[in-house]
Write an enzyme that holds these catalytic residues in place. Structure first.
Site, PDB file in Angstrom:
ATOM      1  N   PHE A 150       0.802  -1.230   0.000  1.00 54.60           N
ATOM      2  CA  PHE A 150       0.000   0.000   0.000  1.00 54.60           C
ATOM      3  C   PHE A 150       0.832   1.276   0.000  1.00 54.60           C
ATOM      4  O   PHE A 150       0.329   2.353  -0.331  1.00 54.60           O
ATOM      5  CB  PHE A 150      -0.947   0.018   1.222  1.00 54.60           C
ATOM      6  N   LYS A 174      -1.313  -7.402  -8.949  1.00 52.33           N
ATOM      7  CA  LYS A 174      -2.322  -7.460  -7.861  1.00 52.33           C
ATOM      8  C   LYS A 174      -2.008  -6.280  -6.952  1.00 52.33           C
ATOM      9  O   LYS A 174      -1.104  -6.338  -6.129  1.00 52.33           O
ATOM     10  CB  LYS A 174      -2.171  -8.790  -7.117  1.00 52.33           C
ATOM     11  N   GLU A 177      -5.165  -3.916  -1.764  1.00 58.30           N
ATOM     12  CA  GLU A 177      -6.598  -3.618  -1.666  1.00 58.30           C
ATOM     13  C   GLU A 177      -6.846  -2.291  -0.941  1.00 58.30           C
ATOM     14  O   GLU A 177      -7.932  -1.716  -1.031  1.00 58.30           O
ATOM     15  CB  GLU A 177      -7.344  -4.769  -0.976  1.00 58.30           C
ATOM     16  N   SER A 227       5.278  -6.911   3.475  1.00 51.21           N
ATOM     17  CA  SER A 227       5.862  -7.223   4.780  1.00 51.21           C
ATOM     18  C   SER A 227       6.674  -8.518   4.717  1.00 51.21           C
ATOM     19  O   SER A 227       6.444  -9.363   3.835  1.00 51.21           O
ATOM     20  CB  SER A 227       4.739  -7.381   5.806  1.00 51.21           C
ATOM     21  N   CYS A 282       9.792   1.741   3.272  1.00 52.33           N
ATOM     22  CA  CYS A 282      10.652   0.636   3.688  1.00 52.33           C
ATOM     23  C   CYS A 282      12.090   1.121   3.858  1.00 52.33           C
ATOM     24  O   CYS A 282      12.935   0.410   4.362  1.00 52.33           O
ATOM     25  CB  CYS A 282      10.596  -0.495   2.673  1.00 52.33           C
ATOM     26  N   GLU A 376       9.553  -3.471  13.072  1.00 52.71           N
ATOM     27  CA  GLU A 376       9.194  -2.431  12.107  1.00 52.71           C
ATOM     28  C   GLU A 376       7.942  -1.720  12.622  1.00 52.71           C
ATOM     29  O   GLU A 376       6.908  -2.357  12.812  1.00 52.71           O
ATOM     30  CB  GLU A 376       8.912  -3.062  10.738  1.00 52.71           C
TER      31      GLU A 376
HETATM   32  P1  NAD Z   1       1.513  -6.628   3.225  1.00 55.25           P
HETATM   33  O1  NAD Z   1       2.535  -7.659   3.294  1.00 55.25           O
HETATM   34  O2  NAD Z   1       0.444  -6.607   4.254  1.00 55.25           O
HETATM   35  O3  NAD Z   1       0.745  -6.685   1.812  1.00 55.25           O
HETATM   36  C1  NAD Z   1       1.446  -6.756   0.588  1.00 55.25           C
HETATM   37  C2  NAD Z   1       0.581  -7.481  -0.436  1.00 55.25           C
HETATM   38  O4  NAD Z   1       0.345  -8.815   0.011  1.00 55.25           O
HETATM   39  C3  NAD Z   1      -0.772  -6.826  -0.652  1.00 55.25           C
HETATM   40  O5  NAD Z   1      -1.063  -6.828  -2.027  1.00 55.25           O
HETATM   41  C4  NAD Z   1      -1.726  -7.723   0.142  1.00 55.25           C
HETATM   42  O6  NAD Z   1      -3.009  -7.800  -0.432  1.00 55.25           O
HETATM   43  C5  NAD Z   1      -1.059  -9.080   0.130  1.00 55.25           C
HETATM   44  N1  NAD Z   1      -1.261  -9.863   1.366  1.00 55.25           N
HETATM   45  C6  NAD Z   1      -1.462  -9.388   2.620  1.00 55.25           C
HETATM   46  N2  NAD Z   1      -1.545 -10.403   3.504  1.00 55.25           N
HETATM   47  C7  NAD Z   1      -1.379 -11.547   2.809  1.00 55.25           C
HETATM   48  C8  NAD Z   1      -1.348 -12.935   3.167  1.00 55.25           C
HETATM   49  N3  NAD Z   1      -1.523 -13.340   4.412  1.00 55.25           N
HETATM   50  N4  NAD Z   1      -1.149 -13.834   2.184  1.00 55.25           N
HETATM   51  C9  NAD Z   1      -0.970 -13.443   0.902  1.00 55.25           C
HETATM   52  N5  NAD Z   1      -1.004 -12.147   0.520  1.00 55.25           N
HETATM   53  C10 NAD Z   1      -1.204 -11.198   1.437  1.00 55.25           C
HETATM   54  O7  NAD Z   1       2.270  -5.212   3.173  1.00 55.25           O
HETATM   55  P2  NAD Z   1       1.643  -3.752   3.234  1.00 55.25           P
HETATM   56  O8  NAD Z   1       1.115  -3.508   4.607  1.00 55.25           O
HETATM   57  O9  NAD Z   1       0.752  -3.513   2.068  1.00 55.25           O
HETATM   58  O10 NAD Z   1       2.959  -2.874   2.998  1.00 55.25           O
HETATM   59  C11 NAD Z   1       3.837  -2.483   4.014  1.00 55.25           C
HETATM   60  C12 NAD Z   1       5.015  -3.431   4.110  1.00 55.25           C
HETATM   61  O11 NAD Z   1       5.693  -3.499   2.862  1.00 55.25           O
HETATM   62  C13 NAD Z   1       6.076  -2.958   5.112  1.00 55.25           C
HETATM   63  O12 NAD Z   1       6.523  -4.066   5.815  1.00 55.25           O
HETATM   64  C14 NAD Z   1       7.175  -2.391   4.232  1.00 55.25           C
HETATM   65  O13 NAD Z   1       8.464  -2.389   4.799  1.00 55.25           O
HETATM   66  C15 NAD Z   1       7.098  -3.317   3.070  1.00 55.25           C
HETATM   67  N6  NAD Z   1       7.706  -2.729   1.890  1.00 55.25           N
HETATM   68  C16 NAD Z   1       8.938  -3.211   1.537  1.00 55.25           C
HETATM   69  C17 NAD Z   1       9.593  -2.677   0.457  1.00 55.25           C
HETATM   70  C18 NAD Z   1      10.955  -3.162   0.077  1.00 55.25           C
HETATM   71  O14 NAD Z   1      11.464  -2.724  -0.932  1.00 55.25           O
HETATM   72  N7  NAD Z   1      11.589  -4.047   0.823  1.00 55.25           N
HETATM   73  C19 NAD Z   1       8.988  -1.640  -0.297  1.00 55.25           C
HETATM   74  C20 NAD Z   1       7.730  -1.201   0.088  1.00 55.25           C
HETATM   75  C21 NAD Z   1       7.094  -1.755   1.184  1.00 55.25           C
END
Ligand code: NAD
Length: 485
Positions: A150, A174, A177, A227, A282, A376
């Protein structure tokens, strides 16, 4: 509702998902209901994959110099629609308008890189023995998927879209959401730029779609950004069906501040790094380790943090759940004996009472074992620890399971090099608070911040989005009968 319901984008058309289940898309800025997003089913994914698979032979056989023409036009369209894209980004994510403009400018830079790909994928050729030539070519993989988070509704999609598609692949994305709107606008611009139908597709949804992507037999590669918890799930599930996978996870970035650091510049960088995009980057500084006496710099960091005003130069965090989670971390640190020097809890922005804001927060005298030191937080919070030596500071940084970024603030070049050599992170800053490498340098962390080989952007991404074909040819009859001769 401000916008019409979000739809999937399959084979060049915006269409409804096959199921009626939806989620609301709420603006973190002020609680406005922006849209709804469909929780698509695996049938919708199958339709998108079928469209991408059908488009692949034509697209992959289009010469790369022709393919990148689409991205020259797309770049111009991103520039033309910068204001609209920035407003949308700000509304759905909660970041400030100027942060959103910076995000779209980064999308433009990423696209510029993709237009240079013909120069970078020329392959190699050598006469390996008399009359025998070996040659390599970068060949696209087929249908690939990109699962995004997001916190950057446009930039993270553009980490993958221009490179993967310019290299000849067809893509299913994808979106998160929580921020599904920007990707729809990107699809419109790609179509206007001349991308053939089926080459780029969007399937909205949550866990069910992510699992279906990992399991789908016709998807060759999966890139994930989000994450660490979900990165591990996706990496394991996608590779279990022998897909290529690159999964970028969360972070806990450490800034090491040495007593000789320039106070004003350091304080500005620390405050900007921890509070930019409301700490939801991140690459945000989340932990700071002061080596020796740095009290004068901490005072300045507090002064700078107080200039960061929610609703003005500080945006909102993504939702109420996130706001409560961040505030809980601050309260826990206080209970554990840390000192809250600047407190961002209970922040309300007048006229935007339904917005989800956390003010800038500076926590001092944090101990290495506390949750604010190790986990984090993903909010505008900096946790300051103190050590007597650089080696003690490095030991704390090295012990953290993540490894996205680390920075050092000092005027001593030898000390900076010592830290670059020993910090356990993929991206290091010297007097830089957010050490994001710019194109053509690639982006990617280490340890639990990334699973898989290579980086997601820059030259490194070429290896991820293509496979190498090696051909050995012999046309000269004098070369003999042995392939070696
Ligand atoms: P998230 O992991 O909750 O969601 C990421 C994606 O995975 C979304 O599209 C979501 O719909 C899907 N998802 C969520 N839960 C899931 C599950 N249990 N099984 C399968 N798919 C699932 O992350 P977020 O809250 O959208 O984003 C923030 C996180 O992203 C932070 O931890 C941040 O550090 C990380 N991030 C990392 C980088 C990097 O380059 N390392 C860059 C941007 C964000």
């Amino acid at each position: 509702m401000k916008y019409s319901p979000t739809q999937n984008y399959i084979n060049g058309q915006f269409i409804n998902a096959s199921v009626s289940k939806t989620m609301e898309v709420i603006s973190p800025l002020d609680g406005t209901l922006l849209s709804t997003v469909p929780m698509s089913s695996s049938k919708d994914l199958n339709d998108a994959v079928a469209a991408a698979k059908k488009a692949f032979p034509g697209w992959s056989k289009t010469p790369i110099k022709e393919r990148v023409q689409v991205f020259f036009k797309y770049k111009t369209l991103l520039e033309k629609h910068l204001k609209e894209l920035s407003e949308l980004c700000s509304e759905e994510n909660g970041k400030t308008y100027s942060e959103s403009v910076a995000e779209i400018e980064k999308c433009i830079e990423l696209t510029e890189f993709a237009t240079s790909l013909p120069q970078l994928v020329t392959g190699e050729i050598l006469e390996v023995s008399r009359g025998v030539e070996c040659r390599t070519e970068h060949v696209p993989l087929g249908v690939v998927a990109s699962i995004v988070p997001f916190n950057f509704p446009s930039m993270v999609p553009n980490w993958t879209i221009p490179n993967a598609i310019a290299l000849g692949n067809c893509m299913i994305i994808k979106p998160s959401e929580k921020v599904p709107l920007s990707c729809g606008k990107l699809a419109e611009l790609l179509k206007e730029a001349g991308l053939p139908d089926g080459v780029f597709n969007i399937v909205h949804g949550d866990v069910e779609i992510v699992n279906a992507i990992c399991d789908h037999p016709d998807i060759e590669a999966v890139s994930f950004v989000g994450s660490t918890k979900v990165a591990k799930i996706v990496y394991q599930r996608a590779t279990a069906t022998y897909k290529r996978c690159l999964a970028l996870g969360g972070a806990k970035n450490h800034l090491m501040v040495l007593p000789d650091a320039i106070p004003g510049m350091t304080a500005q960088n620390v405050a900007a790094s921890m509070s930019g995009c409301a700490g939801q980057r991140c690459m945000a500084a989340s932990a700071m380790i002061g080596v020796g006496n740095i009290d004068h710099i901490v005072d300045k960091i507090c002064e700078e943090a107080k200039k960061v005003v929610p609703g003005q130069n500080l945006g909102a965090v993504i939702n109420k759940e996130s706001q409560e989670r961040i505030e809980k971390y601050i309260t826990e640190a206080e209970k554990d004996g840390a000192k809250i020097l600047v407190d961002g809890r209970n922040t309300k922005v007048s006229g935007k009472e339904k917005g989800t804001y956390v003010g800038p927060t500076v926590i001092d005298y944090v101990k290495p074992g506390m949750s604010v030191a190790t986990e984090e937080i993903f909010g505008p919070v900096i946790s300051i620890m103190r050590t007597n030596t650089v080696d003690e500071a490095l030991a704390i940084e090295n012990a953290n399971p993540y490894g996205n970024a680390a920075s050092v603030f000092t005027q001593n070049g030898g000390m900076a090099r010592y830290i670059i050599d020993r910090a356990s992170a993929g991206m290091i800053g010297v007097n830089v608070g957010v050490p994001v490498p710019r194109e053509p340098f690639s982006f990617g962390g280490w340890n639990e911040s990334k699973f898989g080989v290579g980086d997601i952007t820059g030259k490194s991404s070429i290896e991820f989005w293509t496979k190498l074909k090696k051909s050995t040819t012999k046309w000269n009859a004098d070369a003999g009968v042995n392939w070696m001769s």
